[in-house]
Design an enzyme around this catalytic site. Structure first.
Site: not given
Ligand code: G3H
Ligand code: 13P
Ligand code: ZN
Length: 284
Positions: A50, A82, A180-181, A208-209, A211, A232
């Site tokens: 990123s 990214d 994300h997160g 994306h996102g 996790s 991530d």
């Protein structure tokens, strides 16, 4: 092996019906863990950085680390930017040896996002670098948004068709309910939206996102056409778990190698699990 483009990896994934893992790196241990895991699974892999990672480690360090790791690797490795929101940074990454870049104009009005993405695609294509762009707003789990607003942030399939056709971008990141997160609540993916997008858009779709998204949802998204899955947070969690474990069990330990070494192993373990989940094991 020298670095390959993300486009090349996703074209193979499209034919094979699997997804390639794209793992975020910030330092040497993470780069090594990603390549170690990909080699153990004999899988193609995308290492992404990123703008924050580049600011932290330095562009030359990221490019140097990934080139060395890829050069020694027995599996294909791509280096991808990214969420590049800064046009100048995107061009610098292209010049520095990234084989793929994401231009993230998702916060811009549609016309502007199209215009900027087109500009990046033109430059990248001229030097054989592949591209990703974002339509809809993926956002973070900290964003406290109402369901109706969440809907409004999601990718509109018709817009996605226009966006993909008019920009010529190689892969499209879509907002279908991930963030994300670390999730505070289990994410609800809008699979019907993904199906519509896939019907109208002829390029690989990026999630994306990822996790914290349940395994069965990831598998379903891949079965419906997702070809690149970004991870991530799960790597960050594994890293911290590894460090905590050593610090807790051996509070006198002062050798960084004995603290970061186990953290690297923990990261490699979770990355291997993800590679197997994405179906890219054995696809190198
Ligand atoms: O999508 C965002 C990635 O998790 C990178 O996060 O900007 O904190 O490096 P970062
Ligand atoms: P997570 O941190 O939620 O895995 O998202 C990663 C990502 O989308 C990077 O672009
Ligand atoms: Zn992302």
């Amino acid at each position: 092996m020298s670095l390959v483009t993300v486009k090349e990896l996703l074209q193979k994934a499209e034919k094979g019906g699997y997804a390639v893992g794209a793992f975020n790196c910030n330092n040497m241990e993470i780069v090594q863990a990603i390549v170690q895991a990909a080699e153990a699974e004999n899988a193609p892999v995308i290492i992404q950085a990123s703008q924050g990672a580049i600011k932290y480690a330095g562009l030359d360090f990221i490019v140097g680390l990934v080139n060395i790791a890829a050069g020694k690797a027995t599996v294909p490795v791509a280096l991808h930017l990214d969420h590049g929101t800064d046009f100048v940074q995107v061009v610098r990454c292209i010049k520095s040896g990234f084989t793929s870049v994401m231009y993230d104009g998702s916060k811009l009005p549609l016309e502007e996002n199209i215009m900027m993405t087109k500009k990046v695609v033109e430059i990248a294509q001229a030097v054989g670098v592949s591209t990703e762009a974002e339509l809809g707003k993926i956002g973070g789990t900290e964003d406290d948004v109402r369901v109706s607003d969440k809907e409004a942030m999601m990718t509109d399939p018709q817009e996605a068709k226009v966006f993909a056709e008019s920009t010529g971008v190689d892969a499209l990141a879509v907002a279908i309910g991930t963030a994300h997160g670390q999730y505070k609540f289990e994410p609800k993916l809008d699979f019907a939206r993904l199906v519509k997008i896939k019907e109208l858009v002829d390029i690989p779709i990026v999630l994306h996102g990822s996790s914290g998204v349940p395994d069965q949802d990831i598998k379903k998204a891949i079965s419906l056409g997702v070809r690149k899955v970004n991870i991530d947070t799960n790597i960050r969690e594994a890293f911290v778990r590894g460090v905590h474990e050593v610090v807790r069990n051996k509070p006198q330990e002062i050798d960084p190698r004995k603290i970061l070494g186990p953290a690297k192993e923990k990261m490699a373990e979770i990355i291997r699990e993800k590679i197997r989940l994405f179906g890219s094991s054995g696809k190198a």
